[in-house]
Motif scaffolding. Structure first.
Motif, PDB file in Angstrom:
ATOM      1  N   GLU A 169     -61.507  28.572  33.383  1.00 33.43           N
ATOM      2  CA  GLU A 169     -60.539  28.189  32.818  1.00 33.43           C
ATOM      3  C   GLU A 169     -59.336  29.332  33.093  1.00 33.43           C
ATOM      4  OE1 GLU A 169     -61.071  25.041  30.344  1.00 33.43           O
ATOM      5  OE2 GLU A 169     -59.551  26.059  28.690  1.00 33.43           O
ATOM      6  N   ASP A 170     -59.809  30.594  32.725  1.00 27.85           N
ATOM      7  CA  ASP A 170     -59.062  31.677  32.844  1.00 27.85           C
ATOM      8  C   ASP A 170     -58.483  32.030  34.108  1.00 27.85           C
ATOM      9  OD1 ASP A 170     -59.057  32.333  30.361  1.00 27.85           O
ATOM     10  OD2 ASP A 170     -60.616  33.989  30.403  1.00 27.85           O
ATOM     11  N   MET A 171     -59.215  31.789  35.177  1.00 26.87           N
ATOM     12  CA  MET A 171     -59.147  32.033  36.679  1.00 26.87           C
ATOM     13  C   MET A 171     -58.655  30.923  37.350  1.00 26.87           C
ATOM     14  SD  MET A 171     -61.641  34.593  38.405  1.00 26.87           S
ATOM     15  CE  MET A 171     -63.317  33.947  37.844  1.00 26.87           C
ATOM     16  N   SER A 172     -58.529  29.725  36.899  1.00 29.80           N
ATOM     17  CA  SER A 172     -58.207  28.464  37.439  1.00 29.80           C
ATOM     18  C   SER A 172     -56.924  28.475  38.128  1.00 29.80           C
ATOM     19  CB  SER A 172     -58.313  27.283  36.495  1.00 29.80           C
ATOM     20  OG  SER A 172     -58.090  25.990  37.176  1.00 29.80           O
ATOM     21  N   GLN A 173     -55.828  28.790  37.305  1.00 27.66           N
ATOM     22  CA  GLN A 173     -54.383  28.689  37.960  1.00 27.66           C
ATOM     23  C   GLN A 173     -54.333  29.776  38.978  1.00 27.66           C
ATOM     24  OE1 GLN A 173     -50.741  30.188  35.659  1.00 27.66           O
ATOM     25  NE2 GLN A 173     -50.218  28.045  35.682  1.00 27.66           N
ATOM     26  N   ASP A 174     -54.828  30.786  38.771  1.00 28.91           N
ATOM     27  CA  ASP A 174     -54.745  31.969  39.906  1.00 28.91           C
ATOM     28  C   ASP A 174     -55.410  31.556  41.153  1.00 28.91           C
ATOM     29  OD1 ASP A 174     -53.208  33.910  38.213  1.00 28.91           O
ATOM     30  OD2 ASP A 174     -54.801  35.091  37.809  1.00 28.91           O
ATOM     31  N   ILE A 175     -56.530  30.797  41.158  1.00 30.95           N
ATOM     32  CA  ILE A 175     -57.347  30.335  42.191  1.00 30.95           C
ATOM     33  C   ILE A 175     -56.465  29.291  42.914  1.00 30.95           C
ATOM     34  CG2 ILE A 175     -59.273  29.015  42.916  1.00 30.95           C
ATOM     35  CD1 ILE A 175     -60.783  31.206  42.084  1.00 30.95           C
ATOM     36  N   ARG A 176     -55.946  28.502  42.077  1.00 27.32           N
ATOM     37  CA  ARG A 176     -54.994  27.407  42.682  1.00 27.32           C
ATOM     38  C   ARG A 176     -54.012  28.078  43.416  1.00 27.32           C
ATOM     39  NH1 ARG A 176     -55.562  22.769  44.240  1.00 27.32           N
ATOM     40  NH2 ARG A 176     -56.289  21.551  42.217  1.00 27.32           N
ATOM     41  N   PHE A 177     -53.277  29.079  42.977  1.00 23.98           N
ATOM     42  CA  PHE A 177     -52.043  29.727  43.631  1.00 23.98           C
ATOM     43  C   PHE A 177     -52.514  30.554  44.941  1.00 23.98           C
ATOM     44  CE2 PHE A 177     -49.669  30.363  39.365  1.00 23.98           C
ATOM     45  CZ  PHE A 177     -49.385  28.752  39.557  1.00 23.98           C
ATOM     46  N   HIS A 178     -53.844  31.005  44.849  1.00 22.16           N
ATOM     47  CA  HIS A 178     -54.309  31.626  45.596  1.00 22.16           C
ATOM     48  C   HIS A 178     -54.618  31.076  47.074  1.00 22.16           C
ATOM     49  CE1 HIS A 178     -56.855  35.051  47.478  1.00 22.16           C
ATOM     50  NE2 HIS A 178     -57.893  34.114  47.814  1.00 22.16           N
ATOM     51  N   LEU A 179     -54.891  29.613  46.807  1.00 24.32           N
ATOM     52  CA  LEU A 179     -55.228  28.687  47.714  1.00 24.32           C
ATOM     53  C   LEU A 179     -54.063  28.324  48.585  1.00 24.32           C
ATOM     54  CD1 LEU A 179     -57.941  26.533  46.049  1.00 24.32           C
ATOM     55  CD2 LEU A 179     -58.600  28.124  47.923  1.00 24.32           C
ATOM     56  N   GLU A 180     -52.995  28.338  48.007  1.00 24.51           N
ATOM     57  CA  GLU A 180     -51.630  27.832  48.629  1.00 24.51           C
ATOM     58  C   GLU A 180     -51.536  28.083  49.932  1.00 24.51           C
ATOM     59  OE1 GLU A 180     -48.737  26.132  47.732  1.00 24.51           O
ATOM     60  OE2 GLU A 180     -49.939  25.313  46.227  1.00 24.51           O
TER      61      GLU A 180
ATOM     62  N   ARG B 296     -48.009  35.587  42.826  1.00 23.00           N
ATOM     63  CA  ARG B 296     -47.552  34.709  42.370  1.00 23.00           C
ATOM     64  C   ARG B 296     -47.194  33.394  43.211  1.00 23.00           C
ATOM     65  NH1 ARG B 296     -49.132  35.776  38.356  1.00 23.00           N
ATOM     66  NH2 ARG B 296     -48.394  36.839  36.561  1.00 23.00           N
ATOM     67  N   PRO B 297     -47.212  32.166  42.541  1.00 19.92           N
ATOM     68  CA  PRO B 297     -46.875  31.004  43.547  1.00 19.92           C
ATOM     69  C   PRO B 297     -45.647  31.086  44.282  1.00 19.92           C
ATOM     70  CG  PRO B 297     -46.789  30.481  41.269  1.00 19.92           C
ATOM     71  CD  PRO B 297     -47.386  31.622  41.250  1.00 19.92           C
ATOM     72  N   TRP B 298     -44.739  31.726  43.585  1.00 18.29           N
ATOM     73  CA  TRP B 298     -43.570  31.587  44.558  1.00 18.29           C
ATOM     74  C   TRP B 298     -43.320  33.045  45.466  1.00 18.29           C
ATOM     75  CZ3 TRP B 298     -42.201  36.491  42.655  1.00 18.29           C
ATOM     76  CH2 TRP B 298     -42.673  36.889  41.454  1.00 18.29           C
ATOM     77  N   GLY B 299     -44.366  34.042  45.556  1.00 16.03           N
ATOM     78  CA  GLY B 299     -44.316  35.239  46.164  1.00 16.03           C
ATOM     79  C   GLY B 299     -45.159  36.300  45.599  1.00 16.03           C
TER      80      GLY B 299
END
Lengths: 513, 513
Positions: free
Chosen positions: B68-79, B403-406
């Motif tokens: 759960e801790d890494m989930s958002q970062d992984i999602r952004f990382h895949l962008e 970050r998702p924006w840069g």
């Protein structure tokens, strides 16, 4: 031993500060040579050298010989010493020509002040922690110099060092009661077995490079052993101190040529005389005082030094002068280590993590890191040479640059912008200046700035910002009692330091008007 | 070998991306684990893993299991992968419990989609350069899985590696014509003599950690060999997929207590169900799929891999996967070396100068450097532990944060201020936000910013600046076609990232309203 006070007015200290050593790279840089580094002790080596002599002679009797290129930086570097810094006199070599010409040039100046003067020659980049001991030993050396001897300082060797020259002492049949030892001869750097023999014999000392003598005596030695240097020094003496002699057609002025009429009167102008000196000096062969004089002279006395000493010849010299931990390591800066042995880590704020290093040197600076086994640190100069060939100037300069008003650090350079942290000392101000190619945003992060921008004068407080457009005269001042810190964001296509026109400066730097 | 196309709709890829490996510190950090690093090849290991499977199954059949801790970062990382990234489905473990529970949880989800589904389990942090070869081999594995076998990939060993488990192949009396090999057993990491024996015997392979099987088969194996895990998975299954069953009093609901009346309807609310799952999952014993299942099961087939592979278990694994120079060195980044041998230098923009290193690893990042002999790189985890104990958080995060924006990079932190370089991708915008404790100065150094500040909307061009006072709602947007780059100088006594209140966000991050 209690000695009478020497005649300090006739004693002069000559600090040799022209070295541009590369052996301490990446800590030392072209604009920050070894003598300007704080490697051991509480201050830089050069400032420690001045402190070591402080009180022994009047401040105005301290002279520093350095090169023209470094002269201004050295002057600014001395500022933190306070009033004494302003009394120190500088002799600028147009180019470095090793120690014999530098010492000869200094002797010329001092001899002109008084033919009775005694000069104490000291390197600017050695470590001698015990200043009191040093001054005690110096009194003994002065005594020898007053007897018209050449006096040197010898260090009792504690290891078979092959990197130093040695001094051989005469058999002690006719030992002097004052403790001065008669030198039989100077010997060159030995190999290991020879060095081991020297140590077991007991009458060999390391040559410290510190000398005391009358200027009259050293000039006479130069005349005997380095006649061509002597001749040039005499020519320089005429140019410097007897310029009226230059009006007469003599050997110094070449015969007239049709397109180049002889204008001897011009030589009375300081610039022309200085250029002439520079030309003469540059023509000299580089030679060390050890090789040129000490290995050939008689009447040499030696003071067996009672103080600790290191010439800091390379990173590994730290092992001799800094206390090691139980594993033989020296760990400086932000380090974390697991199980290293006999290793030197010399870092700063960046984190250096090490595991199981053995007999290594690791030096870290904000923009460059060096790692090498101790036995190969002599090859650092090859790294510096390669960087020069590559034109990698940034690793020859430091990110943090000292200025007479404080310092600045380049935090980042990118396409079209450069970011600096600028620290202005209380009461200090930068020059009134202008940039043709860049604008500057200033954000004050601590203290209060007084800003002159064109005809305006205004204050910028912490957490406020201001903007200096291109082609706009401006001046930044810290009128407060605490350091002023600003973040400067430069914008422009050309962001080098030389895009600056100065109109007024507190520190005597050249202005355009 | 030409195989028929597998039924890709029933094939699912499960990428295990929950690892928080410390063995690549200082390049890997808590918020940037190994799978997010670009160590070999043109992209990060995780993105390479997705690319490796691309086209083999529909994008929506790719699942990533992470914490759960890494989930958002992984999602952004895949962008940066584009549309495929948005099709990928995520399973979040509340906490990491090793591979068996992670695979069991994934099997549960896929089995719910179809009881016929086949799952391909892949680590997210291995190096496999040949994607085509991989997909070819995968077809063979699917064939084995369709026969209801457990299928694994074995790597032909080329050295007596003691860091891997091995797979022993059956005597080939009844060899299969398709090339799949029958596994006799999985064996644990051997010592050197045993590993040497394995290599000379020829029927031992490295266990690659890549598996293919039907979800029905792996769940049945879990039921047999890890019954307590199976029980918990069944409980989670009920909570996730049959919440109505929870309304009936059953074992999952504890008996009523006086102060805690049973409110079974609450469990129909997603938050409560998710909390219940988390509780159940957290109660599991960590166990690996190798130890828990593979070492105990029968009917295992192995694909002898035709692709190159490394599990990148430590810095020294680079030796196996990156081409070395003639002296056995791998030199990456801004390096200058004299005479090193068999050494790995992994740097970036900073200059790393090395002389005569032997069998060393030197890793440099903007804020930390590591140096160790190759034979001691396993001790890096001790360094990371020490940093954690010391609370040296900064070395557990990177200076540059995606970050998702840069992204942003912290250039300097000082007393009362912090400087960041912020890069906003074309078309992207940060959240509408507010800081309670800091003000911000922004200087635009490239591109044009659209700024919302309270009720104003305005543009800030290159070489212009603006100021965001404390407690002021603001939003930064790049409406242009090129990256927008700003230098941000923050002022305040408290300058941590958590001083942020979000009011609107394009990326689904929590807002206060």
């Amino acid at each position: 031993m209690k000695l009478n006070t020497h005649n300090s007015k006739l004693s002069f200290v000559v600090i040799l500060a022209g070295g541009s050593g590369t052996r301490f790279w990446p800590l030392s840089r072209e604009t920050c040579p070894k003598q300007m580094l704080q490697i051991v002790g509480e201050d830089t080596l050069l400032r420690q050298t001045v402190k070591r002599i402080n009180g022994f002679v009047p401040p105005e009797n301290i002279w520093i010989v350095t090169t023209e290129d470094m002269s201004q930086d050295i002057r600014f570097h001395l500022e933190p010493l306070g009033p004494i810094a302003r009394s120190i006199r500088m002799i600028n070599e147009p180019v470095g020509r090793n120690t014999a010409p530098a010492i000869g040039l200094a002797a010329l100046h001092l001899h002109h002040l008084s033919p009775e003067s005694i000069m104490i020659v000291m390197p600017s980049d050695h470590a001698i922690p015990e200043h009191d001991q040093f001054q005690e030993d110096l009194k003994l050396a002065i005594k020898g110099a007053e007897e018209n001897c050449l006096v040197t300082f010898g260090i009792k060797p504690n290891r078979p060092e092959t990197g130093y020259g040695y001094i051989k002492i005469d058999d002690q049949k006719d030992a002097r009661p004052d403790g001065l030892l008669k030198v039989e001869r100077f010997v060159e750097k030995p190999d290991v077995p020879t060095a081991q023999k020297y140590i077991s014999l007991g009458n060999y000392y390391w040559n410290s490079g510190i000398f005391v003598w009358k200027t009259s005596r050293i000039l006479s030695e130069i005349e005997t052993h380095l006649p061509s240097l002597y001749k040039t020094l005499k020519e320089i003496e005429v140019i410097l101190f007897e310029p009226n002699k230059l009006n007469k057609p003599n050997k110094l002025n070449k015969p007239n040529k049709p397109n180049q009429p002889n204008k001897p009167n011009k030589l009375n102008e300081p610039e022309s005389r200085s250029a002439l000196c520079a030309m003469r000096y540059a023509s000299l062969e580089p030679v060390s005082i050890d090789y040129g004089i000490m290995e050939r002279s008689a009447d040499i006395l030696m003071v067996p030094a009672t103080f600790g000493w290191s010439d800091l010849g390379s990173w590994t010299a730290l092992d001799e002068i800094i206390e090691k931990d139980q594993d033989g390591n020296i760990l400086k800066g932000n380090t974390i280590d697991i199980g290293s042995r006999n290793t030197i880590i010399f870092g700063g704020e960046r984190l250096i993590a090490t595991i199981g290093l053995k007999d290594m040197v690791l030096v870290d600076t904000p923009d460059a890191t060096l790692a090498a086994p101790k036995e190969r640190v002599q090859e650092i100069r090859k790294i510096v040479e390669t960087l020069k060939q590559k034109g990698s100037e940034e690793y020859l300069l430091h990110k943090k640059v000292e200025r007479p008003w404080g310092n600045y650090t380049v935090l980042e350079k990118g396409s079209g912008y450069k970011i600096k942290r600028v620290v202005i000392n209380p009461g200090a101000k930068l020059s009134l200046q202008l940039h043709r190619k860049r604008s500057e945003h200033w954000v004050v992060v601590s203290g209060t700035a007084k800003v002159i921008r064109d005809s305006e004068t205004y204050w910028v407080h912490t957490n406020e910002s201001t903007f200096i457009p291109v082609n706009t005269k401006h001046r930044l001042e810290n009128p407060g009692e605490v350091p002023l810190q600003i973040i400067e964001v430069q914008n422009g296509d050309y962001l080098e330091e030389n895009d600056i026109e100065r109109f007024d400066d507190d520190y005597g730097r050249p202005t355009v008007v």
